[in-house]
Design an enzyme around this catalytic site. Structure first.
Site, PDB file in Angstrom:
ATOM      1  CB  SER A  95      64.439 -98.232 -32.549  1.00  0.00           C
ATOM      2  OG  SER A  95      65.611 -98.370 -31.752  1.00  0.00           O
ATOM      3  CB  THR A 237      68.001 -96.190 -37.487  1.00  0.00           C
ATOM      4  OG1 THR A 237      66.606 -96.126 -37.180  1.00  0.00           O
ATOM      5  CG2 THR A 237      68.178 -95.847 -38.953  1.00  0.00           C
ATOM      6  NE  ARG A 247      62.510 -92.731 -44.209  1.00  0.00           N
ATOM      7  CZ  ARG A 247      63.016 -92.608 -42.987  1.00  0.00           C
ATOM      8  NH1 ARG A 247      63.671 -93.608 -42.446  1.00  0.00           N
ATOM      9  NH2 ARG A 247      62.844 -91.519 -42.301  1.00  0.00           N
ATOM     10  CG  ASP A 250      68.026 -88.873 -39.520  1.00  0.00           C
ATOM     11  OD1 ASP A 250      67.283 -89.878 -39.543  1.00  0.00           O
ATOM     12  OD2 ASP A 250      68.376 -88.329 -38.462  1.00  0.00           O
ATOM     13  N   GLY A 271      64.603 -89.568 -34.526  1.00  0.00           N
ATOM     14  CA  GLY A 271      63.281 -88.996 -34.783  1.00  0.00           C
ATOM     15  C   GLY A 271      63.063 -88.883 -36.283  1.00  0.00           C
TER      16      GLY A 271
END
Ligand code: ASP
Length: 368
Positions: A95, A237, A247, A250, A271
């Protein structure tokens, strides 16, 4: 002091039961946003000073390391960035950092941010390639520039100028996961998976068959409070897997995936980033604590707002609830902390200066 697992009050139970039983239309979802905060929600709280650090469920090693460093007198931003680096450097955590899942072209693009309470400054990088520790680069943006956010090639150049080494972040495990996704996108395209490559097996192609895109999410968030009452927060992340190149989620957006206010506390999210961005989720967590909410209640209230604002039919399951999950984390200035998620299963990690452990996030809805 830690208070754990207070039983849900009847009204909370009623809310969960109603949410599970009836499909929620836009009006019902909107009503969730204005519902009064429920005082019976699970609250985990520790009132006192640091050192204390909380993290997303995959971040127990990060907050443990952060507390170790805080005990040695480290600055809280350095402590959390070094804690997060453990997760960024772990090729098994897909992740974030090395081994993070790539975008739709098979390229790993990372996002990260750091916010520093004492100066209310922030630094962030987005869509940076080939640098496994984007949180450390974000900290340099905070400390060594007058800017907040550097992206893409500019972020990479900045990292190189500061001595960061480029490396291939796509591990074999992540490359294979990406290839599997690509080969299963459509039974009508020219990419064949294990089953399709043998012309004598498999089903006849159904051009109308729905294909699940199989996006996955994952991120590490970590925040810390020093013994002197200073706060810092960090989110790092590889973003949504198979994302459109460029892209940005957040995590590097201050107020969305990461925020802290030295007078109040810190908030962070993992998430579906798009939902955290349009709900200013991390800022909202801190703002709700500022208006007097307990950390867990603040996180649940923001989860509720995210559910209420999920108006796109494409993003809702048949029962009207979101078809994705978000986890929210809060650390308050007095050492109280909490976490919430939309659906059961989310966890967060905490090291309170004595011991580290992983705790369940309080879910907004009872069942997936
Ligand atoms: N929030 C991250 C993003 O949208 C992904 C995640 O946390 O799973 O980029």
């Amino acid at each position: 002091m830690i208070r754990t697992n207070r039983a849900p009050s009847p009204s909370r139970r009623e809310f969960l039961a109603a949410a599970a039983a009836a499909p929620l239309g836009p009006a019902a979802l909107a009503a969730l946003a204005t519902a009064a905060p429920n005082p019976g929600m699970t609250v985990r709280t520790r009132v006192g000073t640091g050192p204390i650090s909380i993290a997303s469920g995959n971040g127990l090693r990060a907050c443990t390391r952060a507390v170790e460093l805080l005990k040695q007198g480290a600055d809280p931003a350095d402590a959390i960035v070094q804690g997060v680096a453990i997760i960024e450097n772990d090729p098994e955590d897909q992740s974030v950092g090395l081994g993070g899942l790539p975008n739709e072209e098979g390229v790993v693009q990372l996002d990260a941010s750091v916010m520093y309470g004492p100066t209310h400054k922030a630094g962030a990088v987005a869509a940076i390639e080939n640098i496994k520790n984007p949180a450390a680069v974000a900290l340099l943006v905070l400390r060594r520039t007058n800017h907040v956010l550097l992206v893409g090639a500019g972020a990479l150049k900045f990292a190189r100028l500061h001595g960061f080494q480029e490396e291939n972040l796509l591990t074999e495990k992540s490359r294979k996961a990406w290839l599997k996704w690509k080969e299963n996108l459509s039974p009508r395209d020219d990419w064949l998976d294990d089953e399709q490559r043998d012309p004598t097996v498999g089903k006849a192609a159904d051009p109308l068959a729905a294909v699940t895109p199989m996006h996955t999410t994952g991120t590490v968030h970590c925040s810390a409070l020093t013994a002197g009452g200073d706060l810092a927060s960090c989110t790092s992340t590889s973003g949504l897997s198979w994302k459109i190149p460029g892209r940005v989620g957040d995590s590097p957006i201050i107020g969305a995936g990461n925020y802290c206010d030295n007078a109040v506390g810190a908030g962070g999210c993992t998430g579906r980033g798009e939902s955290c961005i349009v709900n200013c989720a991390a800022f909202s967590i801190v703002s709700k604590m500022e208006s007097g909410m307990e950390p867990t209640d603040a996180c649940v209230a923001v989860a509720k707002r995210i559910a209420a604002h999920t108006l796109e039919i494409r993003r809702r399951a048949k029962d009207g609830r979101p078809d994705f999950d978000v986890s929210l984390y809060a650390l308050r200035k007095d050492g109280a902390y909490g976490g919430a998620c939309l659906f059961p299963g989310g966890t967060f990690a905490v090291h309170d200066g004595t011991a580290g452990r992983t705790l369940p996030c309080t879910p907004l809805f009872e069942k997936n």
